[in-house]
Design a protein around this motif. Sequence first.
Motif, PDB file in Angstrom:
ATOM      1  N   SER A 125       0.814  -1.216   0.000  1.00  0.00           N
ATOM      2  CA  SER A 125       0.000   0.000   0.000  1.00  0.00           C
ATOM      3  C   SER A 125       0.848   1.266   0.000  1.00  0.00           C
ATOM      4  N   GLN A 126       2.072   1.189   0.498  1.00  0.00           N
ATOM      5  CA  GLN A 126       2.935   2.369   0.535  1.00  0.00           C
ATOM      6  C   GLN A 126       3.271   2.874  -0.862  1.00  0.00           C
ATOM      7  N   PHE A 127       3.320   1.970  -1.824  1.00  0.00           N
ATOM      8  CA  PHE A 127       3.682   2.364  -3.184  1.00  0.00           C
ATOM      9  C   PHE A 127       2.586   3.181  -3.857  1.00  0.00           C
ATOM     10  N   GLU A 128       1.361   3.104  -3.323  1.00  0.00           N
ATOM     11  CA  GLU A 128       0.274   3.897  -3.890  1.00  0.00           C
ATOM     12  C   GLU A 128       0.503   5.390  -3.693  1.00  0.00           C
ATOM     13  N   HIS A 129       1.268   5.745  -2.666  1.00  0.00           N
ATOM     14  CA  HIS A 129       1.486   7.153  -2.345  1.00  0.00           C
ATOM     15  C   HIS A 129       2.782   7.705  -2.952  1.00  0.00           C
ATOM     16  N   ASN A 132       5.422   8.163  -9.835  1.00  0.00           N
ATOM     17  CA  ASN A 132       5.686   7.080 -10.772  1.00  0.00           C
ATOM     18  C   ASN A 132       7.167   6.750 -10.878  1.00  0.00           C
ATOM     19  N   LYS A 151       6.808   3.170 -12.235  1.00  0.00           N
ATOM     20  CA  LYS A 151       6.160   2.304 -11.241  1.00  0.00           C
ATOM     21  C   LYS A 151       5.108   1.401 -11.872  1.00  0.00           C
ATOM     22  N   SER A 152       4.427   1.887 -12.908  1.00  0.00           N
ATOM     23  CA  SER A 152       3.344   1.118 -13.518  1.00  0.00           C
ATOM     24  C   SER A 152       3.844  -0.166 -14.178  1.00  0.00           C
ATOM     25  N   ILE A 156       5.064  -4.883  -7.945  1.00  0.00           N
ATOM     26  CA  ILE A 156       5.096  -4.267  -6.615  1.00  0.00           C
ATOM     27  C   ILE A 156       5.418  -5.315  -5.550  1.00  0.00           C
TER      28      ILE A 156
END
Length: 350
Positions: A125-129, A132, A151-152, A156
Amino acid sequence: MGSGNLISAAPTWPPLVRWGKYMEILRSYAEKTIEKARSSLISVSLGLLPEVVEYQLRYLKRHGRLCNFDNPERLTEKLHHRMRYPLPHFSRLADKVLAREYIRDTVGEKFNVPLYGAVEMITASQFEHLPNTFVMKTNNSSGSVRIVPDKSREDIAALVSLGNSWLRDDFSKCRGERHYKAIRPQVLFEQALLTDAGPPADYKIHVFNPAEGDSYLFVQVINGRFGRMTQNLYSADWQSLPFRLGGTLPQSTDTAITTAPANLAEMLDVASRLAQPFGYCRVDLYLFEGHVYVGEITFTPGAGAFKLYPAEWDRKLGALFRWPEIPMSGAAEVASERSGHFHNAVNELG
């Protein structure tokens, strides 16, 4: 074809010559096997040995002689002394999170690479914030770095697994740099300093503060870190140096490297001010879009394993390394009395 056929395939060799060649091959093989076994044995056994033997073997393996821990004179001896007897501030300033405070208070917050966050455990979930593009790295080791350009396109779950595996590693045991043991492991997420050609060059500025006289600086430029890596060495006025550091990396002929950077004076000033309280340290800087950033402050570069050519420079640079070491509070007092200027000591020492 069996070994007997191979032997009979060389009937033109006289028996004594043939026997001599076999013995030469066997001797060469035995020497290589013994050397590999000895290296492996030393690496495995270091952690089981008494402390004094452990560090003497480390130095012996790297430099072919014993280390003078009682009265170190060479640069590599003083670095190994630091590894064995680290002062408390080594841990604080080698910590890439805590060092940001020292950088902010000494030269200004603008020299810190923008930080997105630092965590002691990574979750998906940290990568959502995160943006890119970013860099993921540890605060307590060297080499645990992952550049994420998009990032896309990343897995992850794999990034989470990689980061948490870094957090479980004890970097202090890898090469005997004890001050890393006291650093609380974290993973940092920072702005990625990327150009079309990849990461910018790494300007590693070695700062020596002798007991008397002005400081001596030289610049080690590492380029192509994730491709064909090169190394160039320059004096503070961007002249070639009379010594080499290591010997495995080729020199770059790229004019972007061989020409002094436009921000050189600022870079030298930043490194000098950050290193002022210490007898020696290396300050790593990046130049990105015309702006200078501090990468890290290093007290035991390469765990003292590098060699200097000619070898006499190990002692010459060691003489510029103020000794004995002073704890941080006392070092700060010494630094306040220094002029803050530096000089090119090549002519004096060469």
